[in-house]
Design a protein around this motif. Structure first.
Motif: not given
Lengths: 161, 262
Positions: B14-25
């Motif tokens: 889930e974390a990897l998926s969430a981090l795919k969004e541009e500007d996610a940190q």
């Protein structure tokens, strides 16, 4: 504008539920949301320790803790130390020993000290110094604070300081 | 603080998926990133907190005898449970203050690669392997310069695997207010040689002092490095100390580390 997030936690033994803005930190949430003004905003950068609160018994810097990460956790602040009119032994020892001058660091110092005494009821002087190593005081020179914590520890153990 | 979205995934996927969004940190313990946000030195629109992912927490020993520490493990947890590697426990117990140690994580520290952080020296001297969500990176390749690592966008440090040396010691000359090292030296002696890693000193971040490694591999004693001089080229000069002062500290602390380890 992003919607607020519901958040619930235990504050000094009381169930607390409120709404927080996205990105809100725990310190703001305690002060403005829950109305507990005992944790202080000092540097806001995690340097001074004035905002120290206990999360599940361990000291944390509430200014660097995102509010949403404490869902369901147990928060303790200086606001919960006294039992009615009876001060906590740490508060009593701080007062008697002039361990506060301006008093701004005191709330953080008390919580850092409480975390230590809960874990090590009979700490050495060096352990006390290490435990408050993240709490800055610009008034006392620290020695009265260290003395007060050791005094409180002794009293809580039923020893004379 | 400005407003941003915070998500708290419970699994690595889930974390990897969430981090795919541009500007996610990614957010570890936040002891560096949150102050950075407060100063507006970074303003990601979305933070992905790694603190609820149990699968990247904890300490264990693998079949090769390596100490394996989950990237989301706090310094305080390492102090409590990494007793198989005493020099690492000693290092972790001296990071910052108790509140910092209760939140800051090893994965966050090495992903940030502050030139004055302590863990990078332990990783490099121990010849550790940094494991991420999709690969294993030797410490020699992971740390690439001040705040620079081999990590790609959205890559998460899941585990650090430390071969446990025969003897090891970490010497830190601490700046007393921040407790960051002006210079920190980690010396690790293995059956096949000695590794010496220096943090806090160089504008290029953590590095190995290879001359000292060679001398100490032949003779593991403080006397072995007496004839050496650490170069001041590329070392940090700031209000706490000059490059020449730091170079001097490197040699003194290396000697002390060897003496304490031997």
């Amino acid at each position: 504008m992003m919607p607020k997030t519901p958040l619930s936690f235990t504050l000094n033994g009381s169930e607390t539920a409120l709404f927080v803005d996205p990105g809100a930190n725990l310190l703001d949430t305690l002060r403005r949301g829950a109305g507990d003004l005992t944790p202080k905003l000092g540097c806001a950068q995690g340097t001074c320790g004035a905002c120290t609160v206990l999360i599940d018994g361990e000291p944390h810097l509430s200014c660097l803790t995102l509010a949403e990460t404490v869902e369901g956790r147990d928060i303790a602040t200086t606001g919960g130390l006294a039992d009615g009119p009876d001060l906590h032994p740490l508060q009593q020892a701080f007062m008697e020993g002039f361990a506060a001058q301006c008093g701004f660091c005191t709330a953080g110092m008390l919580m850092a000290a409480k975390a230590l005494l809960d874990r090590r009821p009979n700490p050495s002087r060096d352990e006390v110094i290490e435990a408050i190593g993240g709490n800055l005081c610009r008034c006392t020179g620290y020695e009265p604070i260290v003395d007060a914590i050791l005094t409180a520890a002794a009293r809580m153990q039923g020893r004379s300081a | 603080m400005y407003s941003f979205e915070l998500v708290r995934p419970k699994s690595l996927a889930e974390a990897l998926s969430a981090l795919k969004e541009e500007d996610a940190q990614a957010l570890g313990g936040g002891q560096t990133l949150i102050p950075t946000l407060k100063q507006r030195l970074a303003q990601p629109s979305k933070l992905v907190s790694l603190s609820a992912i149990d699968e990247i927490k904890g300490v264990c020993v693998d079949d090769d005898g390596r100490l394996c520490i989950g990237g989301g493990t706090t310094h305080g947890e390492i102090v409590a449970s990494a007793g198989d590697y005493p020099a690492l426990v000693s290092l972790a117990s001296r990071i910052g203050d108790p509140a910092v140690r209760n939140r800051g994580t090893i994965g966050g520290s090495i992903a940030n690669n502050d030139p004055s952080a302590c863990y990078p020296a332990a990783c490099l001297a121990s010849n550790a392997t940094i494991c991420t969500d999709h690969r294993e990176i030797p410490a020699d390749e992971f740390f690439q310069g001040m705040f620079m690592t081999a990590l790609e966008e959205g890559e998460i440090v899941t585990e650090v695997r430390f071969p446990v040396p025969q003897k090891a010691n970490y010497q830190k000359f601490a700046q007393p207010a921040s407790r960051f090292p002006l210079v920190g030296v980690f010396v690790a002696r293995f059956s096949d040689g000695v590794r010496v890693a220096i943090t806090g000193a160089s504008e290029g971040g953590v590095f190995r002092w290879t001359e000292a490694e060679e001398a100490l591999s032949d003779n593991f004693s403080p006397e072995a490095i007496e004839g050496l001089t650490a170069s001041a080229d590329g070392l940090i000069t700031d209000l706490h100390g000059s490059a020449a002062y730091r170079a001097h500290l490197i040699k003194v602390l290396t000697g002390r580390a060897v003496k304490a380890a031997a």
